[in-house]
Design a protein around this motif. Structure first.
Motif, PDB file in Angstrom:
ATOM      1  N   GLY A  73       0.631  -1.150   0.080  1.00 58.04           N
ATOM      2  CA  GLY A  73      -0.035   0.052  -0.047  1.00 58.04           C
ATOM      3  C   GLY A  73       0.873   1.306   0.021  1.00 58.04           C
ATOM      4  O   GLY A  73       0.490   2.291  -0.820  1.00 58.04           O
ATOM      5  N   GLN A  74       2.038   1.303   0.783  1.00 55.37           N
ATOM      6  CA  GLN A  74       2.904   2.537   0.844  1.00 55.37           C
ATOM      7  C   GLN A  74       3.508   2.718  -0.595  1.00 55.37           C
ATOM      8  O   GLN A  74       3.557   3.619  -1.073  1.00 55.37           O
ATOM      9  CB  GLN A  74       3.811   2.222   1.879  1.00 55.37           C
ATOM     10  N   PHE A  75       3.826   1.463  -1.008  1.00 59.25           N
ATOM     11  CA  PHE A  75       4.651   1.429  -2.511  1.00 59.25           C
ATOM     12  C   PHE A  75       3.588   2.143  -3.472  1.00 59.25           C
ATOM     13  O   PHE A  75       3.941   3.030  -4.380  1.00 59.25           O
ATOM     14  CB  PHE A  75       5.033   0.191  -2.792  1.00 59.25           C
ATOM     15  N   GLY A  76       2.597   1.800  -3.330  1.00 58.57           N
ATOM     16  CA  GLY A  76       1.453   2.109  -4.338  1.00 58.57           C
ATOM     17  C   GLY A  76       1.271   3.467  -4.230  1.00 58.57           C
ATOM     18  O   GLY A  76       0.620   4.093  -5.327  1.00 58.57           O
ATOM     19  N   GLU A  77       1.395   4.254  -3.173  1.00 59.31           N
ATOM     20  CA  GLU A  77       1.195   5.879  -2.877  1.00 59.31           C
ATOM     21  C   GLU A  77       2.328   6.546  -3.389  1.00 59.31           C
ATOM     22  O   GLU A  77       2.360   7.442  -4.059  1.00 59.31           O
ATOM     23  CB  GLU A  77       0.837   5.876  -1.799  1.00 59.31           C
ATOM     24  N   SER A 204       5.728  12.051  -1.577  1.00 55.52           N
ATOM     25  CA  SER A 204       6.352  12.440  -0.495  1.00 55.52           C
ATOM     26  C   SER A 204       6.173  11.717   0.788  1.00 55.52           C
ATOM     27  O   SER A 204       6.821  11.858   1.739  1.00 55.52           O
ATOM     28  CB  SER A 204       5.825  14.041  -0.237  1.00 55.52           C
ATOM     29  N   LEU A 205       5.499  10.509   0.522  1.00 56.40           N
ATOM     30  CA  LEU A 205       5.092   9.698   1.707  1.00 56.40           C
ATOM     31  C   LEU A 205       6.412   8.817   2.096  1.00 56.40           C
ATOM     32  O   LEU A 205       7.247   8.498   1.319  1.00 56.40           O
ATOM     33  CB  LEU A 205       4.355   8.274   1.134  1.00 56.40           C
ATOM     34  N   ALA A 206       6.856   9.154   3.549  1.00 59.04           N
ATOM     35  CA  ALA A 206       7.813   8.323   3.988  1.00 59.04           C
ATOM     36  C   ALA A 206       7.403   6.924   4.255  1.00 59.04           C
ATOM     37  O   ALA A 206       6.653   6.581   5.055  1.00 59.04           O
ATOM     38  CB  ALA A 206       8.200   9.101   5.349  1.00 59.04           C
ATOM     39  N   LEU A 207       8.500   5.968   4.030  1.00 57.02           N
ATOM     40  CA  LEU A 207       8.074   4.398   3.827  1.00 57.02           C
ATOM     41  C   LEU A 207       8.296   4.285   5.270  1.00 57.02           C
ATOM     42  O   LEU A 207       9.397   4.467   6.094  1.00 57.02           O
ATOM     43  CB  LEU A 207       8.890   3.731   3.100  1.00 57.02           C
ATOM     44  N   ASP A 208       7.454   3.498   5.934  1.00 53.75           N
ATOM     45  CA  ASP A 208       7.585   2.755   7.382  1.00 53.75           C
ATOM     46  C   ASP A 208       7.909   1.330   7.171  1.00 53.75           C
ATOM     47  O   ASP A 208       7.178   0.587   6.781  1.00 53.75           O
ATOM     48  CB  ASP A 208       6.419   2.878   8.236  1.00 53.75           C
ATOM     49  N   TRP A 209       9.248   0.731   7.382  1.00 52.68           N
ATOM     50  CA  TRP A 209       9.477  -0.631   7.200  1.00 52.68           C
ATOM     51  C   TRP A 209       9.156  -1.509   8.269  1.00 52.68           C
ATOM     52  O   TRP A 209       9.537  -2.572   8.018  1.00 52.68           O
ATOM     53  CB  TRP A 209      10.978  -0.568   6.942  1.00 52.68           C
ATOM     54  N   ASN A 210       8.759  -0.869   9.328  1.00 50.83           N
ATOM     55  CA  ASN A 210       8.102  -1.675  10.410  1.00 50.83           C
ATOM     56  C   ASN A 210       6.549  -2.374  10.014  1.00 50.83           C
ATOM     57  O   ASN A 210       5.676  -1.626  10.125  1.00 50.83           O
ATOM     58  CB  ASN A 210       7.988  -0.832  11.637  1.00 50.83           C
TER      59      ASN A 210
END
Length: 624
Positions: A73-77, A204-210
């Motif tokens: 979901g993060q990658f898609g944004e 600009s979304l910061a990826l959260d790897w947790n």
């Protein structure tokens, strides 16, 4: 009704490469999974209980949806969706090369590693797969696009399952399966190269790897959406619960209750998949090309009805010395009833799932869409795991038969969807509107593109029958807030629909000043919020089929809220059961053709009541 076919999308570059890419991905998933399961059961020398390994296959494929959907979901944004899809499909080529090596070496660890990686691939692809559609399709194409995706996915699952069975029956199956999975992955990557640019929604979304923290956040984001979206996520996942129950039990059901061989399993899977495909394809036509959530209760009713019929028709099937093949099964009349039930479950499943996907996409803001779909994937995986637990408890612990399990989940479907429809009564309201527009009347639309896609507007229309608001609300793509005489608003049954739709009851100034003033305040609130308000300026139903004089209320609305005005006219309703024609009858105008016609928008300063009355009269013409 929609004037175009969803199949026209297959001739467009903005859709076809994506469609082929997702089709080949679903096809490859199922070739690999089914080939691995068949290899464990029939080909590989494995000590111990083989069912443990087949269940491990299911776990390894579904676990990544819990672990990596949030990341997808993060990658898609954050990233451009076309580039992201190509990267994911390139990874599939590498994964399938590992799987091919596993088949060549008869290496279960390599095969399990490839299966887990394919699950990860699917978990990352899912959010992009559904969030890209609203970017590349117009609003009136969204239902058709989702229908094609659902049809393609289920037919690809079926084709992959059947192809795996055929390839695994070949002597020296290893090079055949290995070549098929690598070739399909390569074709999927090549197809993805044709997908046009689809820009990142939130670079600009910061990826959260947790992954655990982010999964929880994304679930909260999805379930924290407006009720129509959040409950659609629950409804979508409930469909996968039902689907998992039916698909998991079909092999045992075919063997124990139809006394059939493997070909009977294939027959039932084919009928189920064709039902889903047909239901998906019919959605666009039944919804008129727009997101019509009124089909969701229709689909839910069908799922329960045909689930109950499947339970009713099961049992007492004739046995033979040898297991029946599919032709022998078709020689019994009872089998045709059972297949009709399975087709009905698939058909109404399509009616149920396609509008839900389209609603989630259409009503989620673009910068959150991929993450909301990721939340949906996590919920889907959770519901599928719960379906396995429920099935085990009911079959093994409670001692129910498989048909009795179908009975229980059909009744559970009533409870789950009653909860959803209670929380979001818009589903039921839209169903009743859709039912009216597809039973008593055949409604044609003309000029409705004049209504702006966003921003405030006032619609003015002639008032012919008690169901005018329902017919207009079912035709206009945007939610419409109606202003209507309070005594019509209070009519039994219809009052539920009007309240749910946010209708504004109004009375004459001399009749009830409080209701009168409250109505104008509510209208102003709606228009300030950028909504569409519809008013019947005659102030009452026509008693002779002709227009009554327009009242001054419309001028007060526009004076206080200067917004565009769209004149509209209903044609052909006079004489129908819900009009005041003395000669009306329930069947006199049953299934009659009526039209809703809209004219060009007027600036508020030009829209006095006399001008609007002339415009509406001209649009109506002689067709009362």
């Amino acid at each position: 009704m929609s004037q175009h076919s969803q199949f026209a999308l297959l001739g467009t570059r903005r859709f076809l490469p994506f469609f082929v890419t997702q089709l080949l991905g679903a096809f490859n998933d199922n070739i690999f999974k089914q080939s691995l399961i068949l290899a464990i059961l029939y080909k590989l020398a494995i000590a111990g209980d083989k069912s443990v390994f087949t269940n491990l296959c299911a776990l390894l494929f579904i676990l990544p949806f819990f672990l990596f959907s949030a990341l997808g979901g993060q990658f898609g944004e954050k990233f451009a969706k076309d580039a992201l899809i190509r990267a994911i499909k390139l990874a599939e080529v590498v994964i399938m090369a590992v799987g091919a090596l596993g088949f060549y070496l008869d290496s279960l660890p390599l095969l399990f590693a490839a299966l887990f990686a394919m699950g990860t691939h699917s978990a990352l692809f899912g959010p992009v797969k559904y969030s890209i559609l609203p970017q590349v399709l117009r609003e009136d194409e969204l239902v058709g696009g989702n229908a094609l995706v659902e049809m393609g996915t289920f037919l690809a699952i079926l084709a992959g399952t059947i192809s795996a069975g055929i390839m695994m029956s070949v002597e020296g199956y290893e090079p055949v399966v290995a070549s098929a999975i690598v070739l399909t992955a390569c074709l999927g990557y090549l197809a993805s190269r044709g997908i046009p640019r689809a820009a990142a929604a939130l670079p600009s979304l910061a990826l959260d790897w947790n992954i655990f923290r982010q999964s929880w956040r994304i679930l909260r984001l999805g379930l924290g959406q407006r009720p129509a979206v959040s409950r659609s996520l629950v409804g979508n996942s409930w469909f996968w619960f039902l689907g998992a129950v039916y698909l998991t039990q079909i092999p045992a059901y075919s063997k124990e209750f139809l006394h059939g061989d493997e070909s009977v399993v294939t027959l039932i899977l084919t009928v189920f998949s064709v039902g889903i495909a047909l239901g998906s394809m019919l959605c666009e036509r039944l919804s008129g090309g727009k997101v019509e959530i009124g089909l969701v209760p229709f689909g839910s009713i069908g799922l329960t009805l045909f689930g109950l019929l499947l339970w009713w028709h099961s049992g007492g099937f004739p046995q033979a010395a040898q297991p029946h093949d599919w032709l022998a099964v078709l020689g019994h009349g009872q089998a045709w009833l059972i297949l009709a039930d399975i087709l009905g479950i698939g058909l109404f499943g399509g009616f149920y799932i396609v509008p839900l996907y389209a609603l989630i996409q259409a009503r989620t803001v673009e910068s959150e869409r991929a993450r909301v779909i990721a939340a949906n994937n996590i919920l889907n995986a959770a519901f599928m795991v719960v379906s396995a637990v429920v099935s085990i408890l009911l079959l093994s612990v409670a001692g129910l038969s498989i048909p009795e399990l179908f009975l229980v989940v059909s009744l559970m479907n009533v409870a789950v969807n009653s909860y959803i429809f209670k929380i979001v009564p818009e589903f039921t309201m839209r169903f009743l509107v859709w039912l009216l527009g597809h039973s008593m009347y055949r409604v044609e639309h003309k000029g409705l593109e004049a209504i702006p896609e966003e921003g405030p507007a006032v619609l003015v229309c002639n008032h012919v029958s008690f169901v005018d608001a329902l017919l207009i609300g079912g035709a206009v793509r945007r939610p419409v807030r109606f202003v209507m005489y309070y005594k019509i608003y209070d009519l039994p049954v219809l009052n539920f629909i009007f309240r749910t739709a946010g209708t504004v009851p109004i009375a004459g100034r001399q009749e009830d000043l409080l209701v009168y003033d409250r109505a104008f305040k509510r209208i102003a609130e709606y228009l300030r919020a950028g909504e569409v308000v519809c008013i019947f300026p005659e102030g009452k139903l026509t008693g002779d089929g002709e227009l009554n004089e327009f009242k001054a209320g419309i001028e007060r609305i526009l004076e206080e809220n200067p917004v565009p005005v769209i004149p509209m006219a209903l044609q052909g309703l006079w004489g129908s059961f819900f009009s005041r024609d003395p000669a009306r009858g329930l069947f006199r105008r049953f299934w009659s053709r009526i039209r809703l016609v809209a004219g060009a928008p007027l600036a508020p300063e030009r829209a006095d009541r006399k001008t609007l009355q002339m415009q509406v009269a001209a649009l109506r013409g002689d067709a009362r």
